[in-house]
Write a protein that holds these residues in place. Structure first.
Motif, PDB file in Angstrom:
ATOM      1  N   ASP A 235     -37.443-130.195 -94.713  1.00 50.05           N
ATOM      2  CA  ASP A 235     -36.611-130.723 -93.639  1.00 50.05           C
ATOM      3  C   ASP A 235     -36.465-132.237 -93.675  1.00 50.05           C
ATOM      4  N   ALA A 236     -37.366-132.915 -94.371  1.00 47.74           N
ATOM      5  CA  ALA A 236     -37.316-134.375 -94.404  1.00 47.74           C
ATOM      6  C   ALA A 236     -36.324-134.905 -95.435  1.00 47.74           C
TER       7      ALA A 236
ATOM      8  N   ALA B 121     -29.410-133.258 -98.424  1.00 45.31           N
ATOM      9  CA  ALA B 121     -28.914-132.277 -99.398  1.00 45.31           C
ATOM     10  C   ALA B 121     -28.928-132.842-100.816  1.00 45.31           C
ATOM     11  N   TRP B 122     -28.538-134.129-100.963  1.00 48.87           N
ATOM     12  CA  TRP B 122     -28.552-134.761-102.289  1.00 48.87           C
ATOM     13  C   TRP B 122     -29.952-134.701-102.885  1.00 48.87           C
ATOM     14  N   GLN B 123     -30.936-135.098-102.086  1.00 50.43           N
ATOM     15  CA  GLN B 123     -32.309-135.136-102.578  1.00 50.43           C
ATOM     16  C   GLN B 123     -32.824-133.740-102.915  1.00 50.43           C
ATOM     17  N   THR B 124     -32.460-132.753-102.088  1.00 56.71           N
ATOM     18  CA  THR B 124     -32.892-131.377-102.336  1.00 56.71           C
ATOM     19  C   THR B 124     -32.437-130.897-103.700  1.00 56.71           C
TER      20      THR B 124
ATOM     21  N   ARG C 274     -30.352-135.332 -92.963  1.00 56.70           N
ATOM     22  CA  ARG C 274     -31.587-134.620 -93.238  1.00 56.70           C
ATOM     23  C   ARG C 274     -31.419-133.135 -92.914  1.00 56.70           C
ATOM     24  N   VAL C 275     -32.087-132.334 -93.703  1.00 55.00           N
ATOM     25  CA  VAL C 275     -31.948-130.881 -93.591  1.00 55.00           C
ATOM     26  C   VAL C 275     -32.362-130.397 -92.209  1.00 55.00           C
ATOM     27  N   ARG C 276     -33.265-131.116 -91.547  1.00 51.49           N
ATOM     28  CA  ARG C 276     -33.711-130.678 -90.219  1.00 51.49           C
ATOM     29  C   ARG C 276     -32.569-130.657 -89.200  1.00 51.49           C
ATOM     30  N   THR C 277     -31.481-131.358 -89.493  1.00 55.45           N
ATOM     31  CA  THR C 277     -30.348-131.387 -88.567  1.00 55.45           C
ATOM     32  C   THR C 277     -29.337-130.285 -88.873  1.00 55.45           C
ATOM     33  N   TYR C 278     -29.577-129.493 -89.912  1.00 52.97           N
ATOM     34  CA  TYR C 278     -28.621-128.474 -90.336  1.00 52.97           C
ATOM     35  C   TYR C 278     -28.742-127.220 -89.477  1.00 52.97           C
ATOM     36  N   SER C 279     -27.620-126.526 -89.313  1.00 52.53           N
ATOM     37  CA  SER C 279     -27.620-125.201 -88.699  1.00 52.53           C
ATOM     38  C   SER C 279     -28.162-124.192 -89.706  1.00 52.53           C
ATOM     39  N   GLY C 280     -28.418-122.961 -89.224  1.00 51.02           N
ATOM     40  CA  GLY C 280     -28.901-121.916 -90.113  1.00 51.02           C
ATOM     41  C   GLY C 280     -27.940-121.627 -91.252  1.00 51.02           C
ATOM     42  N   GLY C 281     -26.645-121.609 -90.945  1.00 55.13           N
ATOM     43  CA  GLY C 281     -25.648-121.353 -91.978  1.00 55.13           C
ATOM     44  C   GLY C 281     -25.601-122.450 -93.024  1.00 55.13           C
TER      45      GLY C 281
END
Length: 315
Positions: A92-93, A96-99, A134-141
């Motif tokens: 979550d930290a 998307a680029w980093q992931t 940051r991924v923590r701000t993403y919705s489930g979709g």
């Protein structure tokens, strides 16, 4: 390397102590095929995928992916597959680029390749505008779409999707379906997915296997499996002499089954749409008043229930 089947499994067994999770599974999945593995909770779906993705060692039998033995050549298998897990597994930290970049580094992709692939995949899953959030701000979709992009980062020959749309709303599910169809058409991928959604399997899969108690109990295309269910089902809610109507219906050659309840008659009939006028006419002839009539065609859900039963299962 040319292979006949992308996935080949023979007599696969996986035991956990005294519990046999997978019990003699055979699978042959051709290239450029979407294969849906269906089954109740605890049937052996996720365990099968865990073996094929080298996360779990098999107890007996054999399994290969792209001609590579999962027991003997696990590192080579990992190089040619992508995986999205049933549970979301993202940091979550990170953004998307980093992931995607970190995932590419794990597979020793050079910097130019990582950048190119990240750009292509974020565009494909429509996360370009959110790529630096940051991924923590993403919705489930959004998280599911990012996981799908990560699974494709290494240009896999085979993609494993374990419950890819669990918990998503209908719109996000439809979007994921589109991505999956596009992957097969554009990249020639082989996809093995597990799902609890019968409509998902019916919509996406070229082949379906139903697994229960660790065994594949039936396999075929969705159309083949549904056609084996036979008759359409017509349900009548009627008043009057429904017993007499039921007896008359049984004499019709096109009627396969008749079940009568309290003012309800359920009729199994070939080509239900064409038989409705005849059935309505017969009801009028015997003096029954039809209050409601409905026609249902068999679905993959009916196939699933036929082979696995209706009882609830927790494990």
């Amino acid at each position: 390397m040319t292979v006949t089947n992308s996935i080949e499994v023979r007599g696969l067994v996986k035991r956990y102590g005294d519990v046999t999770a997978v019990d003699g599974v055979d699978l042959s999945i051709a290239p450029n095929t979407i294969y849906a593995l269906l089954g109740p909770n605890g049937a052996g779906k996720t365990t099968t995928i865990s073996v094929l993705t080298t996360l779990t060692r098999l107890s007996a039998g054999s399994a290969s992916v792209m001609g590579l033995d999962v027991s003997v050549q696990p590192n080579a298998v990992r190089q040619c597959i992508g995986v999205t897990f049933q549970e979301t597994v993202l940091d979550d930290a990170l953004n998307a680029w980093q992931t995607l970049d970190f995932h590419g580094r794990l597979y020793r992709q050079d910097r130019a390749t990582r950048k190119r692939k990240s750009q292509e995949l974020l565009k494909m899953v429509e996360l370009e505008e959110a790529a630096e959030r940051r991924v923590r701000t993403y919705s489930g979709g959004m998280k599911r779409r990012l996981e799908l992009a990560r699974g494709l980062m290494t240009d896999p020959d085979v993609l494993f999707l374990d419950e890819p749309t669990t918990g998503l709303d209908p719109q996000n599910r439809a979007n994921i379906w589109e991505y999956i169809r596009d992957l097969k058409q554009r990249n020639g991928l082989t996809l093995l997915l597990t799902t609890h959604y019968m409509d998902e399997a019916e919509e996406l899969a070229d082949r379906v296997g139903i697994i229960d108690h660790g065994k594949i109990i039936v396999e075929g295309s969705p159309r083949e499996l549904v056609s084996q269910m036979g008759a359409d089902s017509i349900t009548l809610v009627a008043s009057g002499d429904t017993v007499r109507l039921a007896e008359r219906l049984k004499t019709l050659t096109v009627v396969e089954t008749v079940t009568i309840g309290d003012q309800v008659i359920q009729i199994g009939v070939d080509s239900g749409n064409r038989r409705l006028p005849e059935i309505i006419g017969l009801a009028q002839e015997v003096g029954c008043h039809i209050e409601d009539i409905s026609l249902a065609k068999p679905s993959l859900s009916d196939v699933f229930l036929k082979y696995t039963g209706r009882q609830l299962r927790d494990k």
